[in-house]
Motif scaffolding. Structure first.
Motif, mmCIF file in Angstrom:
data_model
loop_
_atom_site.group_PDB
_atom_site.id
_atom_site.type_symbol
_atom_site.label_atom_id
_atom_site.label_comp_id
_atom_site.label_asym_id
_atom_site.label_seq_id
_atom_site.Cartn_x
_atom_site.Cartn_y
_atom_site.Cartn_z
ATOM 1 N N LEU A 61 -9.359 36.101 23.041
ATOM 2 C CA LEU A 61 -10.444 36.573 22.176
ATOM 3 C C LEU A 61 -10.788 35.505 21.136
ATOM 4 C CD1 LEU A 61 -10.793 40.099 20.670
ATOM 5 C CD2 LEU A 61 -10.936 38.126 19.165
ATOM 6 N N LEU A 62 -9.757 34.975 20.466
ATOM 7 C CA LEU A 62 -9.994 33.943 19.450
ATOM 8 C C LEU A 62 -10.516 32.652 20.075
ATOM 9 C CD1 LEU A 62 -6.754 34.421 17.319
ATOM 10 C CD2 LEU A 62 -9.069 35.082 16.673
ATOM 11 N N ALA A 63 -9.901 32.233 21.183
ATOM 12 C CA ALA A 63 -10.299 30.978 21.819
ATOM 13 C C ALA A 63 -11.711 31.055 22.385
ATOM 14 C CB ALA A 63 -9.309 30.612 22.920
ATOM 15 N N GLY A 64 -12.094 32.213 22.932
ATOM 16 C CA GLY A 64 -13.435 32.363 23.487
ATOM 17 C C GLY A 64 -14.505 32.242 22.422
ATOM 18 N N GLY A 65 -14.296 32.895 21.281
ATOM 19 C CA GLY A 65 -15.267 32.780 20.200
ATOM 20 C C GLY A 65 -15.388 31.364 19.691
ATOM 21 N N ALA A 66 -14.248 30.676 19.514
ATOM 22 C CA ALA A 66 -14.276 29.299 19.022
ATOM 23 C C ALA A 66 -14.957 28.360 20.016
ATOM 24 C CB ALA A 66 -12.856 28.828 18.738
ATOM 25 N N LEU A 67 -14.639 28.505 21.312
ATOM 26 C CA LEU A 67 -15.224 27.617 22.316
ATOM 27 C C LEU A 67 -16.740 27.762 22.370
ATOM 28 C CD1 LEU A 67 -14.976 25.664 24.733
ATOM 29 C CD2 LEU A 67 -14.745 27.670 26.206
ATOM 30 N N LEU A 68 -17.235 28.998 22.300
ATOM 31 C CA LEU A 68 -18.683 29.184 22.401
ATOM 32 C C LEU A 68 -19.391 28.651 21.162
ATOM 33 C CD1 LEU A 68 -20.422 30.333 24.655
ATOM 34 C CD2 LEU A 68 -20.755 32.353 23.265
ATOM 35 N N GLY A 87 -22.449 34.269 18.609
ATOM 36 C CA GLY A 87 -21.617 33.370 19.396
ATOM 37 C C GLY A 87 -20.170 33.828 19.462
ATOM 38 N N LEU A 88 -19.627 34.282 18.320
ATOM 39 C CA LEU A 88 -18.257 34.787 18.312
ATOM 40 C C LEU A 88 -18.107 35.985 19.233
ATOM 41 C CD1 LEU A 88 -17.279 34.616 14.524
ATOM 42 C CD2 LEU A 88 -16.235 33.319 16.384
ATOM 43 N N ALA A 89 -19.048 36.937 19.140
ATOM 44 C CA ALA A 89 -18.953 38.157 19.948
ATOM 45 C C ALA A 89 -19.106 37.860 21.429
ATOM 46 C CB ALA A 89 -20.013 39.165 19.487
ATOM 47 N N VAL A 90 -20.075 37.027 21.802
ATOM 48 C CA VAL A 90 -20.298 36.702 23.216
ATOM 49 C C VAL A 90 -19.089 35.970 23.790
ATOM 50 C CG1 VAL A 90 -21.681 35.304 24.800
ATOM 51 C CG2 VAL A 90 -22.806 36.701 23.072
ATOM 52 N N GLY A 91 -18.592 34.972 23.062
ATOM 53 C CA GLY A 91 -17.430 34.231 23.556
ATOM 54 C C GLY A 91 -16.201 35.108 23.703
ATOM 55 N N ALA A 92 -15.963 35.975 22.724
ATOM 56 C CA ALA A 92 -14.794 36.858 22.785
ATOM 57 C C ALA A 92 -14.897 37.831 23.957
ATOM 58 C CB ALA A 92 -14.664 37.629 21.472
ATOM 59 N N VAL A 93 -16.064 38.424 24.158
ATOM 60 C CA VAL A 93 -16.233 39.399 25.235
ATOM 61 C C VAL A 93 -16.100 38.738 26.603
ATOM 62 C CG1 VAL A 93 -17.981 40.819 26.372
ATOM 63 C CG2 VAL A 93 -17.558 41.100 23.942
ATOM 64 N N LEU A 94 -16.705 37.568 26.771
ATOM 65 C CA LEU A 94 -16.612 36.883 28.064
ATOM 66 C C LEU A 94 -15.175 36.473 28.370
ATOM 67 C CD1 LEU A 94 -19.813 34.624 28.007
ATOM 68 C CD2 LEU A 94 -19.460 36.752 29.260
#
Length: 345
Positions: free
Chosen positions: A299-306, A73-80
């Motif tokens: 990057l940080l916000a995307g991982g947290a949101l997902l 989840g962290l990796a997918v959210g950060a990449v997106l």
């Protein structure tokens, strides 16, 4: 003029948010684990010889189920999120999305070929099925993005408007192709294809995780190095060239990083929408358009949101599980409408 959040305060807040999201993701589920058990089981996974009642079960749950899911989840959210920043910088439009270059629809088409085509030949080999599905999705995303980029080239230059129109056309074409495969699929294959298209972190494993982690690491290290060039591109292509930026090389890098990142994310977790739109825009509203802050903060916000979206997907209808794409759509679609209304005003 609205007061911006200072970068240091923003990074501290997002880091704490990520830590909270990771802890909740590891602790909550059908079997809830106390914080102390999460810490002790994590220490056992690192090789520390801790003993205690129930630690073996907590270690098994943490190591085999929740830790790979959380890391995925962290990796997918950060990449997106990073891909969203790259596309918004390329098109110089805060409403741009990584799907504009067709990578998501291409990945969906590749996955549909693997899922439905595999059923026609008697099913994919059990050991190779996850790898073949991810490989086909990844190649489909890269192939469509390469075609969109080629269609956008004219007289040695990349026309962003033409590339945008080509991406929209290829997205529609990919969607119709997936619809055709959906029509041709049998009941069992249709269920697999439908759930994959809705996105999910369910079934996360270290085999699915490592390729995405390598891609996420590469994208996370490369894109921030182009922060100053993206800032210059906001002024316009001519102005960026006068500032010494190789605009065509920058466009190629942004398209390639987006295709690589989104292709790997879709291959690992299926189609998950709106993360690449919502996260960069939220961070931009808080901290401004400076990509030196926008990229690492997204990057940080995307991982947290997902991870928070995955928690909702897991707990909302427990013991059943919602596809995470439904949750992100419920979050993203109203936010997108809010942005449109705000932009018109």
């Amino acid at each position: 003029m609205r007061q911006r959040v200072r970068p240091r305060a923003l990074f501290i807040g997002l880091t704490l948010l990520c830590v909270l999201a990771v802890w909740l993701s590891l602790a909550l589920g059908p079997v809830s684990l106390p914080l102390l058990d999460v810490l002790r089981a994590g220490a056992r996974l690192l090789g520390l010889p801790l003993q205690g009642a129930g630690l073996e079960q907590a270690e098994l749950i943490l190591g085999q189920i929740r830790l790979p899911r959380t890391l995925l989840g962290l990796a997918v959210g950060a990449v997106l999120a990073l891909s969203g920043v790259a596309m918004q910088g390329l098109f110089r439009n805060p409403l741009a999305d990584p799907g504009l270059v067709g990578v998501a629809s291409g990945a969906a088409f590749g996955a549909a070929v693997a899922i439905v085509g595999g059923s026609w030949v008697g099913g994919l080999p059990e050991l190779l099925a996850p790898y073949l599905l991810s490989f086909c999705a990844f190649i489909g995303g890269l192939g469509v993005t390469a075609l969109v980029y080629r269609l956008g080239r004219r007289d040695g230059q990349t026309d962003v408007a033409t590339m945008l129109l080509a991406g929209i056309a290829m997205t529609a074409l990919g969607g119709s192709a997936v619809g055709l495969f959906t029509y041709l699929a049998d009941d069992a294959t249709l269920r697999t294809l439908t759930f994959w298209n809705l996105g999910s972190l369910n079934g996360a494993s270290y085999q699915r995780l490592w390729p995405l982690l390598l891609v996420a690491l590469g994208v996370s290290l490369w894109l921030p190095r182009r922060a100053r060039a993206l800032n210059a591109l906001l002024l316009g292509e001519s102005e960026a060239r006068h500032l010494g930026i190789e605009v065509e090389a920058l466009k190629r890098e942004l398209v390639f990083c987006t295709a690589l990142g989104v292709g790997a994310a879709v291959a690992a977790a299926g189609l998950i929408g709106f993360v690449g739109l919502v996260v960069p825009h939220l961070v931009r509203l808080l901290a401004g358009p400076d990509h030196r802050v926008l990229l690492p903060a997204s990057l940080l916000a995307g991982g947290a949101l997902l991870l928070f979206a995955d928690l909702v997907a897991r707990l909302a209808l427990a013991p059943a599980e919602l596809p995470i794409g439904i949750v992100t759509a419920f979050i993203g679609a109203p936010f997108f409408l809010f942005l449109l209304v705000r932009r018109n005003r």
